[in-house]
Design an enzyme around this catalytic site. Sequence first.
Site, PDB file in Angstrom:
ATOM      1  N   GLY A  94      42.448  44.893  42.123  1.00 35.04           N
ATOM      2  CA  GLY A  94      41.544  43.797  41.822  1.00 35.04           C
ATOM      3  C   GLY A  94      42.114  42.430  42.169  1.00 35.04           C
ATOM      4  O   GLY A  94      43.304  42.279  42.486  1.00 35.04           O
ATOM      5  N   HIS A  95      41.260  41.430  42.078  1.00 36.95           N
ATOM      6  CA  HIS A  95      41.686  40.067  42.425  1.00 36.95           C
ATOM      7  C   HIS A  95      42.771  39.564  41.473  1.00 36.95           C
ATOM      8  O   HIS A  95      42.803  39.908  40.293  1.00 36.95           O
ATOM      9  CB  HIS A  95      40.498  39.107  42.465  1.00 36.95           C
ATOM     10  CG  HIS A  95      39.703  39.021  41.202  1.00 36.95           C
ATOM     11  ND1 HIS A  95      38.501  38.369  41.131  1.00 36.95           N
ATOM     12  CD2 HIS A  95      39.926  39.507  39.950  1.00 36.95           C
ATOM     13  CE1 HIS A  95      38.031  38.440  39.904  1.00 36.95           C
ATOM     14  NE2 HIS A  95      38.882  39.121  39.170  1.00 36.95           N
ATOM     15  N   ASN A  96      43.677  38.786  42.029  1.00 36.07           N
ATOM     16  CA  ASN A  96      44.776  38.136  41.299  1.00 36.07           C
ATOM     17  C   ASN A  96      45.868  39.096  40.833  1.00 36.07           C
ATOM     18  O   ASN A  96      46.795  38.667  40.134  1.00 36.07           O
ATOM     19  CB  ASN A  96      44.260  37.349  40.083  1.00 36.07           C
ATOM     20  CG  ASN A  96      43.071  36.474  40.394  1.00 36.07           C
ATOM     21  OD1 ASN A  96      43.062  35.772  41.399  1.00 36.07           O
ATOM     22  ND2 ASN A  96      42.049  36.534  39.562  1.00 36.07           N
TER      23      ASN A  96
END
Length: 260
Positions: free
Chosen positions: A163-165
């Site tokens: 996922g993002h980050n």
Amino acid sequence: RMTKRSAMALAPLLRCSELVRNAAAAAARAPSGTMAQRRGLAHVHPSAVVVPPARLADDASIGPNAVVGPDVEVGSGSSVGAGCVVQHATIGCNVVIHPGACIGQDGFGFHVGAEAHEKKPQELRVIVEDRVEIGSNTTIDRGSWQDTVIGAGSKLDNLIQIGHNVRIGKNCLIAAQTGIAGSTHLGDFCLVGGQVGIAQHLKIGDRVQIAAKSGVMTHLAAGGRYGGTPAIPITQFHRQTISQRRTAAARERTQGDPVK
């Protein structure tokens, strides 16, 4: 959009090779009718799409039907496999991206509303450091409030969702069908079994080992071994499993129910 933090992360990658500055001009110089054309000195399959001004190291390789976006940089000795899509990303040196992987697409983030859901901005990058291997059909989302980072020497199996980050440390091994939700950080030398789910905004310490099919819902201390859903120390998980089997066996003896 390039942030100061992104620029600092890119600096060592840019030093690892001389990058082709003008993909369009390099493509014009490439011979036709070959299995792999050379755009500048990079090997680019004729069916691949490299959007200017993407920058490729002299000895990078782009496979059939791959797509490389305009703000992508691919370092020395790295290969992008057939059918991959890479955008909003910096790929370090000696990275292997297997066929079908997708890197740098928007993460899954929305403001929940009563009538409709509003998309959160997803404007940062994916940083893949040196010597990383990314399996087929693995997906890595770009950052929203910080870059998504895959640490040097880490190896990702097929069919993994990042996922993002998310920040994965150095030399981690992650098995197939694992999903890591947004903004979670893994330390260095972590080992993650297949089909593990890790919730968002967690911190996983260095050298943590997580058994297959576990569900991680809390922070995990460095050096620990965990299993189960929710994941707990592995010795405790084994004790619970043994206790459950003994309880089931006792029920069978007293009630005649089969042990399943």
